[in-house]
Enzyme design. Structure first.
Site, short mmCIF file in Angstrom:
data_model
loop_
_atom_site.label_atom_id
_atom_site.label_comp_id
_atom_site.label_asym_id
_atom_site.label_seq_id
_atom_site.Cartn_x
_atom_site.Cartn_y
_atom_site.Cartn_z
N HIS A 1 0.83 -1.22 0.00
CA HIS A 1 0.00 0.00 0.00
C HIS A 1 0.86 1.26 0.00
O HIS A 1 0.34 2.35 0.25
CB HIS A 1 -0.93 0.01 1.22
CG HIS A 1 -1.97 -1.07 1.16
ND1 HIS A 1 -2.81 -1.36 2.19
CD2 HIS A 1 -2.29 -1.95 0.18
CE1 HIS A 1 -3.61 -2.37 1.86
NE2 HIS A 1 -3.31 -2.75 0.64
N VAL B 1 1.58 -10.86 18.67
CA VAL B 1 2.71 -11.18 17.79
C VAL B 1 4.06 -10.87 18.43
O VAL B 1 5.08 -11.44 18.04
CB VAL B 1 2.62 -10.43 16.44
CG1 VAL B 1 1.54 -11.03 15.55
CG2 VAL B 1 2.40 -8.94 16.63
N1 APR Z 1 -0.83 -9.21 17.99
C1 APR Z 1 -1.57 -9.90 17.08
N2 APR Z 1 -2.62 -9.36 16.40
C2 APR Z 1 -2.94 -8.08 16.67
C3 APR Z 1 -2.22 -7.29 17.61
C4 APR Z 1 -1.12 -7.91 18.28
N3 APR Z 1 -0.37 -7.24 19.19
N4 APR Z 1 -2.80 -6.06 17.68
C5 APR Z 1 -3.84 -6.07 16.81
N5 APR Z 1 -3.93 -7.28 16.20
C6 APR Z 1 -4.87 -7.69 15.16
C7 APR Z 1 -6.30 -7.27 15.39
O1 APR Z 1 -7.00 -8.27 16.10
C8 APR Z 1 -6.84 -7.09 13.96
O2 APR Z 1 -7.52 -8.26 13.50
O3 APR Z 1 -4.48 -7.01 13.98
C9 APR Z 1 -5.60 -6.89 13.11
C10 APR Z 1 -5.54 -5.53 12.44
O4 APR Z 1 -6.61 -5.44 11.52
P1 APR Z 1 -6.93 -4.06 10.78
O5 APR Z 1 -6.97 -2.97 11.78
O6 APR Z 1 -8.12 -4.30 9.91
O7 APR Z 1 -5.64 -3.78 9.87
P2 APR Z 1 -5.27 -4.41 8.46
O8 APR Z 1 -5.75 -5.81 8.34
O9 APR Z 1 -3.83 -4.16 8.27
O10 APR Z 1 -6.11 -3.48 7.44
C11 APR Z 1 -5.88 -3.69 6.06
O11 APR Z 1 -7.25 -1.77 5.52
O12 APR Z 1 -7.91 0.40 5.87
C12 APR Z 1 -7.11 -0.42 5.10
O13 APR Z 1 -5.19 0.32 3.99
C13 APR Z 1 -5.67 -0.03 5.26
O14 APR Z 1 -3.74 -1.48 5.13
C14 APR Z 1 -5.01 -1.31 5.74
C15 APR Z 1 -5.99 -2.38 5.32
#
Ligand code: APR
Length: 265
Positions: free
Chosen positions: A136, A252
């Site tokens: 991205h 993680v």
């Molecule tokens: N350890 C493991 N998992 C974690 C932790 C952690 N410390 N903290 C948060 N999470 C998990 C959450 O449970 C969640 O399911 O990380 C995930 C993050 O999900 P999103 O907030 O949806 O982020 P992401 O999947 O990267 O979003 C994808 O959406 O808005 C667009 O461009 C934006 O790149 C982004 C894309």
């Protein structure tokens, strides 16, 4: 044998291991995630940052983007032990590539800690082991929509915060954050490379992502369809859990350093 031990076994035997990461890997570094209780999209409407808005109303887009950048990247944020574990697995020869949806640049920084980064073309923070593919783009950079000139984002965001809206390049073109906006296509070469890495992988690790945004979220399925072991390391359930061989609900910053150590045993 526990799930992480089984996954370490698969990684140890694999020729090609690929990691795919989302906002969850950077959450421990203080970068907010997008979804969930305190998610960015609970505080902002993602349509404010869509490509159509940038084209229609660059001034309003930039005004809101300055707020978003402050919210997401406020103060110093560093790679955490999860980023460092992946970078170390790359240096151990146990990780071929990191495909990230994140635009915070932290994988590149973690890789830099362990070795020299180079000024590879944008979207790859380095082209040596592990390759980091920023699907991205990178929020720490901006790009001129006319001449294509890429610049460090900080001074441009400062100009915009001081009312220079929208900030323009010396050539007169409007700067755009060097990220893929909603409604914008991912660069063809980047998604093709990500898809071929997913197909080639023997182990595909989906880390810290809700796996809801396409085309990235289809990568674990693509890897599974060509026989890879899929491991999902995520605090919450995802729509892809059903096709995963191993699912870890651990933080993680615990699971990835432990995975690396288990692989080295
Ligand atoms: N350890 C493991 N998992 C974690 C932790 C952690 N410390 N903290 C948060 N999470 C998990 C959450 O449970 C969640 O399911 O990380 C995930 C993050 O999900 P999103 O907030 O949806 O982020 P992401 O999947 O990267 O979003 C994808 O959406 O808005 C667009 O461009 C934006 O790149 C982004 C894309």
């Amino acid at each position: 044998m526990g799930d992480l031990e089984r996954l370490a076994d698969d990684v140890r035997r694999a020729d090609t291991v690929v990691a795919f990461t989302g906002a969850g890997i950077s959450a421990p570094s203080g970068v907010p995630t997008f979804r969930g209780d305190d998610g960015v999209w609970e505080r902002f409407d993602e349509r404010q940052f869509a490509y159509g808005r940038f084209q229609r109303d660059p001034e309003g887009f930039w005004e809101d983007r300055v707020e978003l950048q402050r919210t997401m990247f406020d103060g110093d944020f560093e790679p955490n032990t999860a980023h460092e574990a992946l970078a170390a697995m790359g240096r151990d020869g146990d990780l071929e590539a990191i495909l990230t949806q994140n635009t915070d640049g932290l994988h590149g920084e973690a890789a830099a800690v362990g070795g020299e980064t180079n000024d590879a073309e944008p979207n790859t923070a380095r082209d040596t082991d592990p390759t980091v593919l920023e699907l991205h783009g990178n929020s720490q950079r901006v790009r001129c929509t006319d001449c294509g000139n890429r610049r460090d984002g900080d001074p441009i965001f400062e100009r915009a915060a001081d009312g220079d809206l929208p900030p323009t390049c010396d050539c007169g073109g409007v700067f755009k954050p060097d990220v893929v906006l909603f409604g914008e296509q991912l660069p063809g070469a980047v998604i093709q490379r990500a898809r071929s890495l997913a197909r080639e992988s023997d182990v595909f690790l989906a880390i810290g992502s809700s796996l809801v945004v396409e085309p990235a979220a289809s990568l674990p399925r693509l890897a599974a369809s060509t026989g890879a072991t899929v491991g999902i390391l995520n605090l919450e359930s995802t729509p892809v859990d059903g096709i995963a061989d191993i699912v870890s609900r651990e933080d993680v910053t615990d699971s990835l350093p432990r995975l690396r150590d288990l692989v080295l045993e």
